[in-house]
Motif scaffolding. Structure first.
Motif, PDB file in Angstrom:
ATOM      1  N   ASP A  65       0.824  -1.212   0.000  1.00 51.26           N
ATOM      2  CA  ASP A  65       0.000   0.000   0.000  1.00 51.26           C
ATOM      3  C   ASP A  65       0.857   1.262   0.000  1.00 51.26           C
ATOM      4  OD1 ASP A  65      -2.375  -1.371  -0.071  1.00 51.26           O
ATOM      5  OD2 ASP A  65      -2.800  -1.184   2.074  1.00 51.26           O
ATOM      6  N   ALA A  66       2.058   1.187   0.572  1.00 48.31           N
ATOM      7  CA  ALA A  66       2.952   2.354   0.595  1.00 48.31           C
ATOM      8  C   ALA A  66       3.559   2.634  -0.777  1.00 48.31           C
ATOM      9  CB  ALA A  66       4.061   2.144   1.619  1.00 48.31           C
ATOM     10  N   GLY A  67       3.504   1.618  -1.674  1.00 46.94           N
ATOM     11  CA  GLY A  67       4.019   1.850  -3.024  1.00 46.94           C
ATOM     12  C   GLY A  67       4.977   0.806  -3.533  1.00 46.94           C
ATOM     13  N   ALA A  68       5.216  -0.278  -2.766  1.00 50.81           N
ATOM     14  CA  ALA A  68       6.095  -1.348  -3.239  1.00 50.81           C
ATOM     15  C   ALA A  68       5.404  -2.149  -4.331  1.00 50.81           C
ATOM     16  CB  ALA A  68       6.499  -2.255  -2.085  1.00 50.81           C
ATOM     17  N   ASP A  69       6.210  -2.795  -5.170  1.00 50.10           N
ATOM     18  CA  ASP A  69       5.686  -3.594  -6.283  1.00 50.10           C
ATOM     19  C   ASP A  69       5.757  -5.092  -6.024  1.00 50.10           C
ATOM     20  OD1 ASP A  69       5.303  -1.440  -8.472  1.00 50.10           O
ATOM     21  OD2 ASP A  69       7.318  -1.069  -7.731  1.00 50.10           O
ATOM     22  N   ASP A  70       6.619  -5.500  -5.094  1.00 48.36           N
ATOM     23  CA  ASP A  70       6.774  -6.925  -4.816  1.00 48.36           C
ATOM     24  C   ASP A  70       7.334  -7.067  -3.415  1.00 48.36           C
ATOM     25  OD1 ASP A  70       6.756  -9.649  -5.123  1.00 48.36           O
ATOM     26  OD2 ASP A  70       8.279  -9.731  -6.689  1.00 48.36           O
ATOM     27  N   TYR A  71       7.324  -8.301  -2.900  1.00 52.25           N
ATOM     28  CA  TYR A  71       7.668  -8.565  -1.505  1.00 52.25           C
ATOM     29  C   TYR A  71       8.353  -9.909  -1.432  1.00 52.25           C
ATOM     30  CZ  TYR A  71       6.749  -7.914   3.539  1.00 52.25           C
ATOM     31  OH  TYR A  71       6.866  -7.704   4.886  1.00 52.25           O
ATOM     32  N   LEU A  72       9.538  -9.963  -0.824  1.00 55.63           N
ATOM     33  CA  LEU A  72      10.286 -11.202  -0.696  1.00 55.63           C
ATOM     34  C   LEU A  72      10.740 -11.345   0.753  1.00 55.63           C
ATOM     35  CD1 LEU A  72      11.333 -13.560  -2.407  1.00 55.63           C
ATOM     36  CD2 LEU A  72      13.426 -12.255  -2.794  1.00 55.63           C
ATOM     37  N   VAL A  73      10.451 -12.525   1.352  1.00 53.42           N
ATOM     38  CA  VAL A  73      10.759 -12.759   2.763  1.00 53.42           C
ATOM     39  C   VAL A  73      12.109 -13.456   2.894  1.00 53.42           C
ATOM     40  CG1 VAL A  73      10.007 -13.922   4.875  1.00 53.42           C
ATOM     41  CG2 VAL A  73       8.312 -12.868   3.359  1.00 53.42           C
TER      42      VAL A  73
END
Length: 225
Positions: free
Chosen positions: A99-107
């Motif tokens: 929601d803040a503006g990131a395009d992808d997420y990796l843990v």
């Protein structure tokens, strides 16, 4: 407004020295120039001064919340794609980052091959293309496998030649300036060699044909469609 985006240069914002060094090496091996900041404020300063295709961002930074770094990037109207890399795997945290503006997420822990694939995916979306296999006339380049072929036959090229050709092929039909090519070849810790681009282009022409790359004074270089 931020500087014009350098389409293959990456910014890594990661405070863990071991992980940051490993990720940087892996991404450089995948054909990218990588600038590395260990603090959020330093990352923001680089983004204000430079231009990037993708930003790889740890949320757990020592000085600034990673979400604030994302907001700073977007407030600059920066078009860089943002991939969050974090140990925080809660769904709520992922939602906040996106929601803040990131395009992808990796843990974390991060698989470097998966990270390289996610970077390629973001660059494809930025380019509005469906594949990493690019073909212009009789030249083909595989951005995933980092291979080049001419009329279906493999061509051996150096790492710098590959980076130059990849940049030109991704923007086939458009002139790319020498400074943009240099920015894709060198991170901010390496001195730019004055004739690197000319040497790489000359060698590519020998291997792919003189007509493969067009030069125009004041405009730069282009792979013509």
């Amino acid at each position: 407004m931020p500087p014009e985006r350098v389409i293959s240069r990456l910014l890594l914002v990661e405070d863990d020295p071991s992980l940051g060094s490993a990720l940087r090496r892996a991404l450089e091996a995948a054909g990218h120039a990588v600038d590395w900041a260990t603090r959020g404020e330093d990352g923001i300063a680089l983004i204000e001064a430079e231009a990037y295709g993708v930003v790889l961002l740890d949320l757990g930074l020592p000085d600034v919340d990673g979400l604030e770094v994302i907001r700073a990037i977007r407030s600059l109207r920066h078009t860089a794609r943002i991939i969050i890399i974090t140990a925080q795997d809660r769904t709520s945290q992922r939602i906040r980052g996106l929601d803040a503006g990131a395009d992808d997420y990796l843990v974390k822990p991060v698989d470097v091959d998966e990270l390289a694939a996610r970077v390629r995916a973001q660059l494809r979306r930025a380019d509005r293309r469906a594949t990493d296999l690019l073909t212009v006339r009789d030249i083909a380049i595989d951005l995933a496998g980092q291979t080049v072929a001419l009329n279906g036959e493999p061509v051996a090229i150096t790492a710098k030649e590959y980076k130059v050709l990849a940049l030109l092929m991704r923007r086939a039909g458009q002139f790319i300036t020498k400074s943009q090519i240099e920015a894709a070849l060198y991170d901010n810790e390496r001195l730019i060699e004055s004739n690197t681009v000319e040497v790489a282009v000359s060698s590519l022409r020998r291997k792919l044909g003189r007509e493969a790359i067009v030069t125009a004074r004041g405009l730069g270089y282009m792979v013509a469609r």
